[in-house]
Design a protein around this motif. Structure first.
Motif, PDB file in Angstrom:
ATOM      1  N   ALA A  81     -29.603  12.789  56.328  1.00 46.34           N
ATOM      2  CA  ALA A  81     -29.486  11.920  55.159  1.00 46.34           C
ATOM      3  C   ALA A  81     -29.377  12.828  53.940  1.00 46.34           C
ATOM      4  O   ALA A  81     -30.274  13.634  53.680  1.00 46.34           O
ATOM      5  N   LEU A  82     -28.276  12.703  53.220  1.00 50.77           N
ATOM      6  CA  LEU A  82     -28.007  13.535  52.041  1.00 50.77           C
ATOM      7  C   LEU A  82     -27.907  12.665  50.804  1.00 50.77           C
ATOM      8  O   LEU A  82     -27.263  11.607  50.833  1.00 50.77           O
ATOM      9  N   ASN A  83     -28.546  13.101  49.742  1.00 50.90           N
ATOM     10  CA  ASN A  83     -28.337  12.477  48.446  1.00 50.90           C
ATOM     11  C   ASN A  83     -27.240  13.278  47.753  1.00 50.90           C
ATOM     12  O   ASN A  83     -27.468  14.392  47.275  1.00 50.90           O
ATOM     13  N   VAL A  84     -26.024  12.732  47.728  1.00 54.28           N
ATOM     14  CA  VAL A  84     -24.854  13.429  47.187  1.00 54.28           C
ATOM     15  C   VAL A  84     -24.617  12.959  45.754  1.00 54.28           C
ATOM     16  O   VAL A  84     -24.574  11.750  45.493  1.00 54.28           O
ATOM     17  N   THR A  85     -24.445  13.922  44.848  1.00 54.61           N
ATOM     18  CA  THR A  85     -24.260  13.588  43.436  1.00 54.61           C
ATOM     19  C   THR A  85     -22.951  14.172  42.917  1.00 54.61           C
ATOM     20  O   THR A  85     -22.681  15.373  43.116  1.00 54.61           O
ATOM     21  N   ALA A  86     -22.149  13.321  42.284  1.00 52.37           N
ATOM     22  CA  ALA A  86     -20.947  13.767  41.576  1.00 52.37           C
ATOM     23  C   ALA A  86     -21.347  14.056  40.135  1.00 52.37           C
ATOM     24  O   ALA A  86     -21.974  13.227  39.475  1.00 52.37           O
ATOM     25  N   VAL A  87     -20.984  15.245  39.644  1.00 53.15           N
ATOM     26  CA  VAL A  87     -21.401  15.684  38.310  1.00 53.15           C
ATOM     27  C   VAL A  87     -20.177  15.930  37.442  1.00 53.15           C
ATOM     28  O   VAL A  87     -19.341  16.781  37.745  1.00 53.15           O
ATOM     29  N   VAL A  88     -20.076  15.170  36.369  1.00 57.66           N
ATOM     30  CA  VAL A  88     -19.032  15.313  35.337  1.00 57.66           C
ATOM     31  C   VAL A  88     -17.629  15.407  35.960  1.00 57.66           C
ATOM     32  O   VAL A  88     -16.951  16.436  35.848  1.00 57.66           O
ATOM     33  N   PRO A  89     -17.168  14.360  36.626  1.00 56.00           N
ATOM     34  CA  PRO A  89     -15.808  14.384  37.175  1.00 56.00           C
ATOM     35  C   PRO A  89     -14.770  14.339  36.055  1.00 56.00           C
ATOM     36  O   PRO A  89     -15.021  13.814  34.966  1.00 56.00           O
ATOM     37  N   ALA A  90     -13.605  14.888  36.352  1.00 53.06           N
ATOM     38  CA  ALA A  90     -12.518  14.882  35.364  1.00 53.06           C
ATOM     39  C   ALA A  90     -11.873  13.512  35.256  1.00 53.06           C
ATOM     40  O   ALA A  90     -11.252  13.192  34.232  1.00 53.06           O
ATOM     41  N   ALA A  91     -12.013  12.690  36.271  1.00 44.35           N
ATOM     42  CA  ALA A  91     -11.412  11.349  36.288  1.00 44.35           C
ATOM     43  C   ALA A  91     -12.125  10.528  37.345  1.00 44.35           C
ATOM     44  O   ALA A  91     -12.951  11.038  38.116  1.00 44.35           O
ATOM     45  N   GLY A  92     -11.803   9.243  37.385  1.00 38.69           N
ATOM     46  CA  GLY A  92     -12.336   8.393  38.435  1.00 38.69           C
ATOM     47  C   GLY A  92     -11.838   8.848  39.797  1.00 38.69           C
ATOM     48  O   GLY A  92     -10.810   9.510  39.916  1.00 38.69           O
ATOM     49  N   GLY A  93     -12.567   8.487  40.824  1.00 37.61           N
ATOM     50  CA  GLY A  93     -12.169   8.891  42.166  1.00 37.61           C
ATOM     51  C   GLY A  93     -13.257   8.574  43.158  1.00 37.61           C
ATOM     52  O   GLY A  93     -13.998   7.598  43.006  1.00 37.61           O
ATOM     53  N   TYR A  94     -13.398   9.411  44.166  1.00 35.69           N
ATOM     54  CA  TYR A  94     -14.423   9.175  45.186  1.00 35.69           C
ATOM     55  C   TYR A  94     -14.724  10.472  45.927  1.00 35.69           C
ATOM     56  O   TYR A  94     -13.993  11.461  45.838  1.00 35.69           O
ATOM     57  N   VAL A  95     -15.818  10.422  46.681  1.00 36.26           N
ATOM     58  CA  VAL A  95     -16.221  11.533  47.544  1.00 36.26           C
ATOM     59  C   VAL A  95     -16.401  10.984  48.956  1.00 36.26           C
ATOM     60  O   VAL A  95     -16.979   9.911  49.134  1.00 36.26           O
ATOM     61  N   THR A  96     -15.902  11.704  49.930  1.00 37.97           N
ATOM     62  CA  THR A  96     -16.069  11.341  51.336  1.00 37.97           C
ATOM     63  C   THR A  96     -16.814  12.451  52.053  1.00 37.97           C
ATOM     64  O   THR A  96     -16.506  13.630  51.861  1.00 37.97           O
ATOM     65  N   VAL A  97     -17.813  12.074  52.866  1.00 40.18           N
ATOM     66  CA  VAL A  97     -18.609  13.038  53.628  1.00 40.18           C
ATOM     67  C   VAL A  97     -18.479  12.677  55.107  1.00 40.18           C
ATOM     68  O   VAL A  97     -18.639  11.514  55.481  1.00 40.18           O
ATOM     69  N   TRP A  98     -18.229  13.690  55.955  1.00 45.15           N
ATOM     70  CA  TRP A  98     -18.043  13.402  57.378  1.00 45.15           C
ATOM     71  C   TRP A  98     -18.308  14.670  58.202  1.00 45.15           C
ATOM     72  O   TRP A  98     -18.387  15.778  57.645  1.00 45.15           O
ATOM     73  N   PRO A  99     -18.479  14.548  59.515  1.00 42.07           N
ATOM     74  CA  PRO A  99     -18.723  15.730  60.355  1.00 42.07           C
ATOM     75  C   PRO A  99     -17.559  16.708  60.268  1.00 42.07           C
ATOM     76  O   PRO A  99     -16.386  16.302  60.293  1.00 42.07           O
ATOM     77  N   ALA A 100     -17.864  17.996  60.175  1.00 41.08           N
ATOM     78  CA  ALA A 100     -16.829  18.994  59.919  1.00 41.08           C
ATOM     79  C   ALA A 100     -15.852  19.173  61.074  1.00 41.08           C
ATOM     80  O   ALA A 100     -14.769  19.730  60.878  1.00 41.08           O
TER      81      ALA A 100
END
Length: 199
Positions: A81-100
């Motif tokens: 379980a990860l608490n993932v934080t986006a910090v000061v993005p240049a624009a709207g968007g998204y982050v995806t996390v998955w097994p490598a």
């Protein structure tokens, strides 16, 4: 999973109730192990951890080693379980996390509406065979990730946790409707009649 009672009798988990001393986990059961939250990824230059680059560009993918860091054991962990934080993005968007070791799914774990936001989300993600996850960023931004739990397979079984005390058994109640107006049946009152054990 089951419940152990005095006399070492084991029952299904659904049957656990007053008198249970602990919940029993059979071998092969997976369970989460809580951790003191620990930062294992930060792309900001003054706090750099978990990666060797600068601010991820739009469309970048970071591969993060999870096992052996932040309290996650080097072997035996299957998910985190990860608490993932986006910090000061240049624009709207998204982050995806998955097994490598898997293809990137067509899904998002963290959605960003506008530039400049600092926005977190809790992500539960399986680990690759080498204990890694990938993080994809649709827009350029800094990323931080704190690990809070990991999942492991209990290969030997045993007690998982003390059983929570169940509520005391209540005698059944008898609901009796008293009709005040037999003709119209328009006014009704509910009256609870005690059972023999209550009187």
């Amino acid at each position: 999973m089951g419940a152990r009672y005095s006399g070492d009798r084991t029952f299904a988990a659904a049957d656990a109730g007053p008198g249970a001393t602990e919940v029993v986990v059979p071998a092969g059961t997976t369970r989460f192990v809580g951790l003191q939250p620990a930062r294992i990824l930060d792309t900001r230059p003054d706090r750099l951890s978990g990666c060797a680059g600068g601010k991820p560009a739009a469309g970048a993918t970071i591969t993060l080693q999870v096992t052996g860091r932040g309290g996650v054991p080097a072997t035996g962990a299957t998910a985190v379980a990860l608490n993932v934080t986006a910090v000061v993005p240049a624009a709207g968007g998204y982050v995806t996390v998955w097994p490598a070791d898997q293809p990137r799914p067509m899904a998002s774990n963290l959605n960003i509406e506008t530039a400049g936001q600092v926005i977190p989300n809790l992500v539960v993600v399986p680990l690759s065979g080498t204990g890694r996850v990938n993080l994809y960023t649709k827009s350029s931004l800094h990323l931080a990730a704190d690990v809070a739990e990991y999942r492991r397979v209990d290969r030997h079984g045993g007690p998982a946790r003390p059983a929570e005390p169940g509520p005391a058994a209540q005698p059944p109640a008898i609901d009796c409707w008293v009709v005040e107006n037999m003709a119209a049946c328009s006014k009704r009152k509910s009256m609870r009649l005690p059972t023999t054990s209550e009187s």
